[in-house]
Design an enzyme around this catalytic site. Structure first.
Site, PDB file in Angstrom:
ATOM      1  N   TRP A   1      -0.505   0.623  -1.872  1.00 35.01           N
ATOM      2  CA  TRP A   1       0.421  -0.339  -1.909  1.00 35.01           C
ATOM      3  C   TRP A   1       0.040  -1.601  -2.957  1.00 35.01           C
ATOM      4  CZ3 TRP A   1       2.302  -1.308   3.916  1.00 35.01           C
ATOM      5  CH2 TRP A   1       2.879  -0.263   4.294  1.00 35.01           C
TER       6      TRP A   1
ATOM      7  N   GLU B   1      15.579 -15.769  11.630  1.00 37.93           N
ATOM      8  CA  GLU B   1      15.445 -15.384  12.934  1.00 37.93           C
ATOM      9  C   GLU B   1      14.450 -16.078  13.795  1.00 37.93           C
ATOM     10  OE1 GLU B   1      15.496 -13.732  10.470  1.00 37.93           O
ATOM     11  OE2 GLU B   1      16.830 -11.987  10.401  1.00 37.93           O
TER      12      GLU B   1
ATOM     13  N   LYS C   1       5.063   1.177  -3.692  1.00 39.29           N
ATOM     14  CA  LYS C   1       4.162   2.216  -3.266  1.00 39.29           C
ATOM     15  C   LYS C   1       3.901   3.173  -4.389  1.00 39.29           C
ATOM     16  CE  LYS C   1       6.382   1.238   0.570  1.00 39.29           C
ATOM     17  NZ  LYS C   1       7.496   0.933   1.246  1.00 39.29           N
TER      18      LYS C   1
END
Lengths: 553, 553
Positions: free
Chosen positions: A449, A334, A444
């Site tokens: 995290w 992208e 998680k």
């Protein structure tokens, strides 16, 4: 009151940023410089200029008009470089087909991009034969043939590339048009859904070239220069081979296009052509360094920037031991792709090897014109302390302005006016980004995290391990728990058990490098690790496959 | 059928090419890097970022709005660099006043540019006092003061620069606007007529920065890099100091601004701050090399690019003998300015010193994005054979699109869709341009064109000569004939006569280097040679003055 726009006298020429403006000066200034296609072909920049004109003229003769799309299915070659210039320069769109996709996916991208002509290497004829009846409408085919023989095929081959060029006009005049014209398009495949098309304008590719050059040439370490010899080892169908072919041509350097990637052949080319600058994914570098042939070759003049996946410190160390000037690059389909490069700053050149290695394995410093932020879920900037992590979002003149014919996903990509990379990272006080995980791969567990990438990097440091992947597996108590898949080196198979790996990680937890919650409950020894078509770890597949294994086990 | 413009999803961000986009990353990535103003001030990039915001905020407080014009009258300073960024970044226009012009000319430019605020160094207050009653309308004045004392002046000083900054907002938010907004304006003075205003947009300055960087950083010899130390010795009021302050800031290099140019002070700064990259006109370099202080200083790490006038081989040799990496740059006020740089190509690095010197003294290779042609009077391209000469015409994204409020001269500049440099040159087979003369200075004698620059270069090689100028003097028989003005070195005055210089040139004519028609009929020994306000040879004045002398004599 508003700003004053500059006045333009009627005769003044306005220069749009077109790809053709990158080509003229190097051809005039370095006409004898070489472009090499593996063992097949040696030609000069003068040839390049002439062949680009002939190609455009030939394609025009086949009926290609401005706004049409020309697809290429080829290995890295001098021909592909010619297409990089000729197709956009005539106002058409270059579709670089990912030949590693399945025939079904290739069919989808050809139809979705509405290709008008396909330039296809003999080797990929079977793919087109398999899907021929479903390509709509029927395309004109141009054959790219290195075999010297007429291939047996049921497809209707319009013409052969060299024949097309021979009939073309070496003085074809390329038109001026809007710099916002679409120049290229190609497809990105995640682990879910259909391939998504991204697209880049002439302006975007020209600015990407200059932004990349400013970063790559202005640096102390890892410098790309006029006297370098360039060989891509990231395919040209994959995000313009990181756009470096455009930059290399602008500089006027010698360029080597290696065809299909075969480790021994790549090493031979590095040796024979004195290659000094390349880019590749970690897997390829690992294959090169593992080849017995590497022993015969001096790699101490080779600069390599690594992207596509995190550069493990263990691999970087291995490369450094051979004298390779290795550093990370970061970007995605992208983003054209380059966003950051992990160059050492001048004051770091005196640092010891270990400290330097840490910098080389960071994700890097944002390129000029790249505005890169690490933000929380409300798009607030997070502190640049090297530890607080959040999503990486970017702005830059060279980001895809959407997904082709997919308004909904386009808006999702650009929500809030920034392109969302889907990567989790931190920025340190020196300004270096470090990607710690994919947003969707972060584990998680118990409200914390855990970075799967960080765990992988530590496991890879174990001398018996050659490959690893860590994924989060659903857990009724903690939400998710990490699972490590480990491939052992052939001579160590069976010598290392689950406890060894867990103990290895516990050491790092004891030192505070990782949280003790990060130590996987389960370590599975496997023969290979599932990958996507472009060689990335296929964590989606792993999560599906091993969640059951674990629960079943 | 036309090209397809790229589609932009509503939330996608379009990045206009604004000067502010050059500043953010270097400040984040090199916050501790230094910016030095002579003996007065040392600050960091972090300070630069904060002060640019404070300056813009302070100017806004004085009433400066988008589209207004802010004039600066200062020596090269950290303040000037701040103005290079802050003024355009807030959407205003920076007028860099040529403080070497006469008060009458300065008055003309201030009124013509319609300045709203003038930032003026204490030293130039007398100039403003002399013209105060004719400045229309009355401007707000901001004082730039290095003296530490309040100056005695009858002018109404609004505020002092540091006071303005102290009251400003360090978090001022710079707006987005069109990249075609005017960013800078300044005046070029020929030897005839009123000063002419040129102007450049944000887009033009950003692209000039990247084009310059690609050429200066990607090269082998004469390379500008992140670990260089930059000091301009071409004034910041003169064509953005060649735009290098923008490039230097983007790279994040240490920058030294030397204030007023005093040879001994410049040499001291080169020594003390380890300056490695500069640009200047030949006259300044000559002054530096002639200073007794030069004996104490190591110049072997100093790279200098020379422009504004042809680089004489004798001077280049002198610099090389001190180890200076010297090479030519070419451009003009109308071109932002850079068009070419005379870098050695990689294969020339093995050449002997004399052959290299010839390349270093060429005008150079066109920068990326510069389309440079040498054409005859009908705009036909002339052969690139190194001998056929014609006018140099150019296209590039960074050329002034006209002269300010002067439609007629604007069209003249751009006739035929190319910017006419007014320079005569040749292009050789390696692609190097060599300017042989100004169109208006070329000497037309007996149907032949004689290059005054070439004659000057040869005369300068004579060991007794320190300066020279050759002009065409009307001649009833031949149209024009060359006249040489010669300044001898102080210790050689009276030891060399007209015949010596003519014999010196006759040698070159015998060798076929110049035409025998090129040998001047008359050589005049003079104490000094008339110059323009920017230090160029004033050939118009010479032609007027000496035509009479000759005819009277």
């Amino acid at each position: 009151m508003s700003e004053q726009l500059i006045e333009r006298t009627p005769s003044a020429h306005y220069n749009p940023l077109l790809i053709k403006s990158l080509l003229d000066n190097p051809i005039r200034q370095f006409p004898e410089q070489e472009i090499v296609y593996g063992d097949f072909k040696r030609q000069t920049y003068r040839d390049l200029g002439e062949r680009v004109s002939r190609l455009a003229s030939g394609l025009a003769g086949l009926g290609v008009r401005r706004g049409d799309t020309v697809a290429v299915m080829d290995w890295d070659s001098h021909r592909y470089l010619e297409c990089f210039f000729a197709v956009p320069m005539m106002g058409a769109v270059l579709h670089t087909v990912n030949i590693r996709l399945s025939p079904e996916q290739i069919l989808y991208t050809i139809n979705h991009a509405e290709d008008d002509v396909i330039l296809v290497n003999t080797e990929f004829l079977p793919v087109l034969e398999a899907i021929r009846d479903r390509i709509e409408p029927v395309k004109k085919l141009v054959l790219l043939n290195d075999t010297g023989q007429t291939p047996a095929t049921t497809l209707d081959i319009g013409t052969e590339y060299e024949t097309l060029l021979a009939s073309g006009d070496p003085d074809y005049k390329f038109p001026d048009f809007s710099e916002d014209a679409r120049a290229t398009t190609f497809y990105t495949t995640g682990t879910t859904g259909l391939p998504k098309g991204v697209y880049f304008s002439h302006r975007q590719l020209v600015l990407h070239t200059f932004g990349t050059l400013a970063a790559l040439t202005g640096t102390g370490q890892g410098r790309f220069n006029r006297d370098d010899v360039y060989m891509p080892i990231t395919p040209m169908f994959h995000v313009h081979a990181w756009g470096i072919p455009y930059a290399a041509t602008l500089l006027g350097v010698k360029q080597i296009y290696p065809g299909r990637y075969v480790p021994e052949q790549l090493l031979s080319l590095i040796q024979r052509e004195s290659v000094t600058f390349s880019h590749c994914v970690p897997t390829i570098l690992q294959m090169l360094l593992a080849s017995p042939k590497v022993e015969e070759i001096d790699l101490s003049r080779w600069k390599v920037t690594i992207g596509g996946a995190a550069l493990p410190q263990a691999l970087a160390k291995q490369a450094r031991d051979r004298g390779v000037d290795i550093f990370t690059a970061y970007g995605m389909s992208e983003t054209c792709p380059l966003l950051t490069l992990a160059h050492l700053k001048p004051h770091m050149l005196d640092w010891d090897e270990e400290r330097q290695l840490e910098i080389r394995c960071k994700t890097g410093l944002p390129l000029p014109l790249v505005e890169l932020r690490v933000v929380d879920e409300d798009m607030n900037d997070l502190p640049h302390d090297g530890t607080t992590s959040g999503e990486v979002v970017v702005r830059s003149p060279w980001l895809t302005q959407g997904y082709l014919k997919d308004p909904q996903t386009s808006e999702q990509l650009w929500r809030g006016g920034y392109l969302h990379t889907g990567d989790i990272g931190t920025i340190d006080q020196e300004g270096y980004l470090k990607i710690t995980d994919r947003l969707k791969d972060v584990i998680k567990t118990g409200g914390e995290w855990i970075s799967s990438l960080e765990l992988e990097d530590l496991i890879l440091k174990h001398p018996a391990v050659t490959e690893t992947a860590v994924v989060g597996i659903p857990d009724p108590k903690w939400g998710e728990r990490p699972l490590a898949l480990v491939v052992l080196k052939p001579d160590r198979t069976g010598q290392v058990d689950e406890a060894t790996i867990r103990d290895w990680l516990k050491d790092f937890a004891d030192k505070g490098i990782i949280s003790k919650w990060g130590i996987p409950d389960r370590v599975l020894f496997v023969d290979s690790i599932p990958k996507t078509s472009v060689g990335k770890l296929n964590k989606k597949e792993m999560r599906q496959q091993y969640a059951q294994t674990i629960q079943g086990g």
